[in-house]
Motif scaffolding. Structure first.
Motif, mmCIF file in Angstrom:
data_model
loop_
_atom_site.group_PDB
_atom_site.id
_atom_site.type_symbol
_atom_site.label_atom_id
_atom_site.label_comp_id
_atom_site.label_asym_id
_atom_site.label_seq_id
_atom_site.Cartn_x
_atom_site.Cartn_y
_atom_site.Cartn_z
ATOM 1 N N ARG A 1 0.751 -1.082 -0.017
ATOM 2 C CA ARG A 1 0.051 0.092 -0.040
ATOM 3 C C ARG A 1 0.933 1.229 0.071
ATOM 4 O O ARG A 1 1.974 1.292 0.688
ATOM 5 C CB ARG A 1 -0.852 0.003 1.311
ATOM 6 N N ALA A 2 0.580 2.110 -0.926
ATOM 7 C CA ALA A 2 1.305 3.314 -0.793
ATOM 8 C C ALA A 2 1.267 4.140 0.443
ATOM 9 O O ALA A 2 -0.099 4.485 0.653
ATOM 10 C CB ALA A 2 1.046 4.165 -2.138
ATOM 11 N N SER A 3 2.332 4.663 0.895
ATOM 12 C CA SER A 3 2.160 5.604 2.057
ATOM 13 C C SER A 3 2.283 7.022 1.804
ATOM 14 O O SER A 3 2.142 7.798 2.564
ATOM 15 C CB SER A 3 3.319 5.225 3.046
ATOM 16 N N ALA A 4 2.470 7.285 0.534
ATOM 17 C CA ALA A 4 2.478 8.656 -0.110
ATOM 18 C C ALA A 4 2.395 8.512 -1.639
ATOM 19 O O ALA A 4 2.594 7.529 -2.227
ATOM 20 C CB ALA A 4 4.102 9.170 0.222
ATOM 21 N N ALA A 5 1.972 9.604 -2.369
ATOM 22 C CA ALA A 5 1.759 9.457 -3.733
ATOM 23 C C ALA A 5 3.020 9.302 -4.557
ATOM 24 O O ALA A 5 3.973 9.554 -3.841
ATOM 25 C CB ALA A 5 1.417 10.588 -4.361
ATOM 26 N N ILE A 6 3.149 8.234 -5.364
ATOM 27 C CA ILE A 6 4.319 7.847 -6.035
ATOM 28 C C ILE A 6 4.145 8.220 -7.588
ATOM 29 O O ILE A 6 3.395 7.872 -8.134
ATOM 30 C CB ILE A 6 4.409 6.374 -6.152
ATOM 31 N N THR B 1 4.072 -1.013 3.398
ATOM 32 C CA THR B 1 3.706 0.166 2.916
ATOM 33 C C THR B 1 4.850 0.503 1.824
ATOM 34 O O THR B 1 6.137 0.239 2.275
ATOM 35 C CB THR B 1 3.315 1.271 3.962
ATOM 36 N N ALA C 1 6.811 3.721 -0.611
ATOM 37 C CA ALA C 1 7.075 5.150 -1.021
ATOM 38 C C ALA C 1 8.230 5.304 -1.757
ATOM 39 O O ALA C 1 9.046 4.353 -1.691
ATOM 40 C CB ALA C 1 7.267 6.006 0.149
ATOM 41 N N PRO D 1 -1.597 6.763 -6.482
ATOM 42 C CA PRO D 1 -1.975 7.719 -5.394
ATOM 43 C C PRO D 1 -1.608 7.152 -3.924
ATOM 44 O O PRO D 1 -1.527 5.997 -3.672
ATOM 45 C CB PRO D 1 -3.588 7.654 -5.757
ATOM 46 N N ASN D 2 -1.878 8.235 -3.071
ATOM 47 C CA ASN D 2 -1.360 7.995 -1.726
ATOM 48 C C ASN D 2 -2.698 6.798 -1.232
ATOM 49 O O ASN D 2 -3.773 7.029 -1.515
ATOM 50 C CB ASN D 2 -1.427 8.970 -0.824
ATOM 51 N N GLY D 3 -2.264 5.682 -0.476
ATOM 52 C CA GLY D 3 -3.145 4.980 -0.148
ATOM 53 C C GLY D 3 -3.577 3.841 -1.064
ATOM 54 O O GLY D 3 -4.445 2.783 -0.487
#
Length: 108
Positions: A52-57, A75, A77, A96-98
């Protein structure tokens, strides 16, 4: 069938699909399958881990934006962690984040 695809038997989003919260590929919006931390092997020989993305990539050309995975939360990033988010051809808008996605190990 888009490549890469999983060579081990498992259900879930394809290896280049990004799943944003609230948009899942089945009818249970409050859970995700596979679970973060699950591993898969693609027909390209690479290993993939569901994170899961912890910030936008941000999107990047192949091989994609390199990410660092934090355990045990699984997570991801942007960072020099040896794994990659789907590239800009596969996911033009980035991750996207999340959102959930399969991170590809850079080496075989």
């Amino acid at each position: 069938m888009p490549s890469p695809f999983r060579t081990n038997p498992s259900l879930g989003p394809n290896l280049t699909q990004v799943v944003v919260p609230g948009q899942v590929w089945y009818d249970q919006p409050n859970m995700v399958s596979p679970k973060v931390g699950d591993w898969s092997v693609g027909d390209d020989g690479h290993q993939y881990v569901f994170v899961r993305a912890s910030a936008a990539i941000a999107a990047a050309a192949a091989p994609g934006t390199q990410v660092t995975i934090t355990e045990p939360a699984m997570t991801a990033a942007a960072g020099a962690g040896g794994f990659y988010a789907p590239n800009s051809t596969q996911v033009p808008g980035g991750v996207p984040n999340g959102a959930y996605f399969w991170a590809r190990r850079g080496t075989i």
